[in-house]
Design a protein around this motif. Structure first.
Motif, PDB file in Angstrom:
ATOM      1  N   ILE A  43      57.628  82.015 -15.457  1.00 52.35           N
ATOM      2  CA  ILE A  43      58.131  83.386 -15.592  1.00 52.35           C
ATOM      3  C   ILE A  43      58.617  83.907 -14.244  1.00 52.35           C
ATOM      4  O   ILE A  43      59.661  84.570 -14.141  1.00 52.35           O
ATOM      5  N   LEU A  44      57.877  83.588 -13.175  1.00 49.60           N
ATOM      6  CA  LEU A  44      58.269  84.042 -11.841  1.00 49.60           C
ATOM      7  C   LEU A  44      59.609  83.462 -11.408  1.00 49.60           C
ATOM      8  O   LEU A  44      60.357  84.101 -10.652  1.00 49.60           O
ATOM      9  N   HIS A  45      59.931  82.269 -11.883  1.00 51.50           N
ATOM     10  CA  HIS A  45      61.176  81.609 -11.478  1.00 51.50           C
ATOM     11  C   HIS A  45      62.306  81.809 -12.486  1.00 51.50           C
ATOM     12  O   HIS A  45      63.393  81.270 -12.320  1.00 51.50           O
ATOM     13  N   ASP A  46      62.038  82.576 -13.545  1.00 52.85           N
ATOM     14  CA  ASP A  46      63.053  82.856 -14.565  1.00 52.85           C
ATOM     15  C   ASP A  46      63.714  84.193 -14.242  1.00 52.85           C
ATOM     16  O   ASP A  46      63.046  85.227 -14.204  1.00 52.85           O
ATOM     17  N   PHE A  50      63.156  89.824 -19.484  1.00 49.46           N
ATOM     18  CA  PHE A  50      62.236  89.706 -20.609  1.00 49.46           C
ATOM     19  C   PHE A  50      62.462  88.357 -21.282  1.00 49.46           C
ATOM     20  O   PHE A  50      63.029  88.269 -22.363  1.00 49.46           O
ATOM     21  N   SER A  51      62.013  87.319 -20.616  1.00 49.86           N
ATOM     22  CA  SER A  51      62.176  85.973 -21.141  1.00 49.86           C
ATOM     23  C   SER A  51      61.264  85.768 -22.340  1.00 49.86           C
ATOM     24  O   SER A  51      60.321  86.530 -22.588  1.00 49.86           O
ATOM     25  N   THR A  52      61.530  84.693 -23.090  1.00 47.72           N
ATOM     26  CA  THR A  52      60.701  84.374 -24.259  1.00 47.72           C
ATOM     27  C   THR A  52      59.249  84.165 -23.857  1.00 47.72           C
ATOM     28  O   THR A  52      58.315  84.641 -24.521  1.00 47.72           O
ATOM     29  N   GLN A  53      59.034  83.457 -22.741  1.00 47.68           N
ATOM     30  CA  GLN A  53      57.669  83.203 -22.297  1.00 47.68           C
ATOM     31  C   GLN A  53      56.969  84.483 -21.868  1.00 47.68           C
ATOM     32  O   GLN A  53      55.782  84.674 -22.143  1.00 47.68           O
TER      33      GLN A  53
END
Length: 211
Positions: A43-46, A50-53
């Motif tokens: 998540i930190l690198h996305d 509001f990513s799926t993870q």
């Protein structure tokens, strides 16, 4: 007191140590397993806000860690002993819930309010751990809102049956009350209660501070 870390559960997914490869201990009863840690790293690198993870992680039901059986109503361990303690043992009931104010503990630069919250069991699916929000005011006009550094522990062994749940909590406030303070007014609210058909009124207590 010692705590058997083989009983540890991940604070993000609820799995026990025996169900994961690695478990990392945090402060108090907080733990995170290697798989949830990898999700957090992804998540930190996305770059997606509001990513799926991220949405999946935020939508998980809360993991409320049960306190060790021997804890009783004692104060959770701290690096320093309180300089002063006031036993309250006052309670109020409303709409099937009871809030018992247990003790006030004074430390060098903050104070803690310890309490028991008895209520119907929470339904699965809440995306945050239940909390009591506090507003404090003394007779000199000083005010404190919210809580800092507090904790909430499930105490299933104190429940009288399947229709109620017991939580042991403490809320921390800074700075200390003025030495001239004699009465501390405490108002407490259950944020989840605002979603009920008839929202409950805040609990209201007047605590007399002994000299």
């Amino acid at each position: 007191m010692s705590f058997d870390r083989s009983l540890a559960r991940c604070s993000f997914c609820g799995r026990h140590t025996s169900e994961v490869r690695r478990m990392i201990a945090g402060p108090g009863a907080a733990y995170i397993c290697d798989e949830c840690l990898q999700i957090c790293n992804d998540i930190l690198h996305d770059p997606t806000p509001f990513s799926t993870q991220a949405l999946e992680l935020a939508s998980r039901p809360p993991v409320v860690i049960a306190a060790p059986q021997a804890l009783g109503l004692e104060r959770p361990a701290h690096s320093a002993e309180p300089t002063r303690s006031i036993t309250l043992e006052i309670e109020q009931k409303q709409q099937g819930m009871t809030l018992i104010l247990h003790q006030l503990h004074y430390f060098e630069d903050y104070f803690e309010l310890h309490y028991l919250w008895i209520r119907p069991p929470l339904m699965a699916g809440f995306s945050f751990v239940p909390r009591i929000i506090f507003f404090l005011k003394d007779n000199t006009g000083a005010q404190w809102t919210g809580e800092r550094g507090g904790m909430l522990l499930a105490r299933p062994e104190l429940a009288s049956g399947p229709n109620n749940a017991v939580y042991q909590g403490n809320a921390r406030f800074k700075p200390l009350p003025n030495r001239e303070a004699r009465v501390l007014t405490i108002r407490a609210a259950d944020p989840l209660g605002q979603f009920e058909e008839t929202p409950p009124q805040p609990w209201h207590y007047d605590v007399h501070l002994t000299v």
